[in-house]
Design an enzyme around this catalytic site. Sequence first.
Site, mmCIF file in Angstrom:
data_model
loop_
_atom_site.group_PDB
_atom_site.id
_atom_site.type_symbol
_atom_site.label_atom_id
_atom_site.label_comp_id
_atom_site.label_asym_id
_atom_site.label_seq_id
_atom_site.Cartn_x
_atom_site.Cartn_y
_atom_site.Cartn_z
ATOM 1 N N HIS A 1 0.824 -1.215 0.000
ATOM 2 C CA HIS A 1 0.000 0.000 0.000
ATOM 3 C C HIS A 1 0.858 1.265 0.000
ATOM 4 O O HIS A 1 0.652 2.164 -0.828
ATOM 5 C CB HIS A 1 -0.903 -0.018 1.233
ATOM 6 C CG HIS A 1 -1.853 1.133 1.305
ATOM 7 N ND1 HIS A 1 -3.116 1.092 0.770
ATOM 8 C CD2 HIS A 1 -1.713 2.382 1.847
ATOM 9 C CE1 HIS A 1 -3.721 2.242 0.967
ATOM 10 N NE2 HIS A 1 -2.895 3.047 1.626
ATOM 11 N N GLU A 2 1.804 1.326 0.916
ATOM 12 C CA GLU A 2 2.623 2.540 1.028
ATOM 13 C C GLU A 2 3.567 2.693 -0.168
ATOM 14 O O GLU A 2 3.915 3.814 -0.534
ATOM 15 C CB GLU A 2 3.418 2.519 2.343
ATOM 16 C CG GLU A 2 2.552 2.513 3.600
ATOM 17 C CD GLU A 2 1.617 3.716 3.687
ATOM 18 O OE1 GLU A 2 1.921 4.767 3.088
ATOM 19 O OE2 GLU A 2 0.562 3.591 4.346
ATOM 20 N N HIS B 1 1.791 4.796 -2.738
ATOM 21 C CA HIS B 1 1.889 6.229 -2.463
ATOM 22 C C HIS B 1 3.296 6.752 -2.766
ATOM 23 O O HIS B 1 3.463 7.822 -3.365
ATOM 24 C CB HIS B 1 1.568 6.500 -0.984
ATOM 25 C CG HIS B 1 0.137 6.251 -0.605
ATOM 26 N ND1 HIS B 1 -0.918 6.727 -1.333
ATOM 27 C CD2 HIS B 1 -0.403 5.581 0.457
ATOM 28 C CE1 HIS B 1 -2.057 6.371 -0.750
ATOM 29 N NE2 HIS B 1 -1.771 5.660 0.328
#
Length: 449
Positions: free
Chosen positions: A18-19, A22
């Site tokens: 997920h990170e 980003h």
Amino acid sequence: MAGLIGFILAIVILVLVHEWGHYIVARLSGVPVLAFSLGFGPILFRYTDKNGCEWRLSAVPFGGYVKMLSSEEKTALQEEFPNRTFDWSRAFENISVKKRLLIVLAGPMMNLIFAVLVYAGLAMVGSQEVSPRLGTPTAHSQAASLGVQEGWTIRAVDGQPVQSFFQAERLLSQVDAGKSVRVTFALASGPERVLDFYADRAGTQESTPFAFGLMPYMESVVVGRVEAGSAAEAGGLKVGDTILAINGKAVREAKTLVSVIREQGAKPLTLYLRSPDGRVRDVVIKARAEKQESGERVWKIGAVLGSLPETVYLRHGPIESLSIGCERVRSFTTMTLKGIARMVTGSESLKSVAGPVGIGNLAGKTLQIGPYAFLTFLAMLSISLGILNLLPVPILDGGNMVIFLWEWVTGMRPTPVVSMWLTRIGVAFILGLTGLAFFNDIVALFQLD
């Protein structure tokens, strides 16, 4: 211990995924990333790369974050990185709304992409899939009225060959209302049979478990749970046992076994079992009568039983595997969104919201079963995490996307007061959801219901 290890491993992998979404889109958008942390709390290890990003391993492994250059955190960032100078024109708030939207969207999308790749990889490696051979169709369904019989095998749907039950199910469930679909069957004996099914408004899925009432062929019954103090426990039934026969008669479906138990009443039942380790044994159980709310007495042994379908081993090519991965993510996403909608409307219990204990138990069990089961669980959890983050709730990625879309359309940003209240609403939602999840875990642990 297996549950804790599985839970931590799952969280670490999914947080990284997920990170990373980003992180990589922020970098591509020209926003400096100051830190990428796996975990929260005290920093155990840190390393600064040539781009100025500090990679951190923190003490509490249940999460992580990407810290980007933000003019809203100017004072805090200057205190945290006293020896660095920043170009504040490149801060997150100073780039275009479109780029901010992409950065926020990248985290949840990376979770969904990860799930696609996991499913595709498993399809390429090969796995056991549900056989296209059919069991007895659902009563009063189209399949039953057209004469489909147990033992038939689906060969093609509208001329497209299928190798597994769920390949056929996927094609059949996509038939538009008012349209017909032609299915080719191989019979247990004799020539092939071709039948036309018609999709009315409830014809494919709503009124039957599977499309048009077609059911997979079940080959065994497995014990999913044994109630404490039950007849099953007293007789020596164990979770994971496969029930092969009852009173000398072979049994393949749980509903058949339940019928025999209720018919026999207080008479002793001899079950022929195969343990998970392959050992075969007999047990004798006496069912006990339980009074229902209706006043009827029903004979039960106190075990949760499930039917296991016949399977075939299949491997797929890269393109087909990618298609399978996309379809499985689409299907699970649709199912999850429908479940959320049912909870909002009250038609589904909030008990289905699992907390860390429940997730940890599943993670541990799948980890013990093997890599395939754990990776499948990981893919489903990644989809759930992606969907959760896309909900239009302040402080979640979806909530930030709504704010940025508003800014894009109106050209106005929320005032500090509005931002503060939006944050409070988001925190309240997350705390409420977390509290509900922990409550469900406690209920499950102590069986309060």
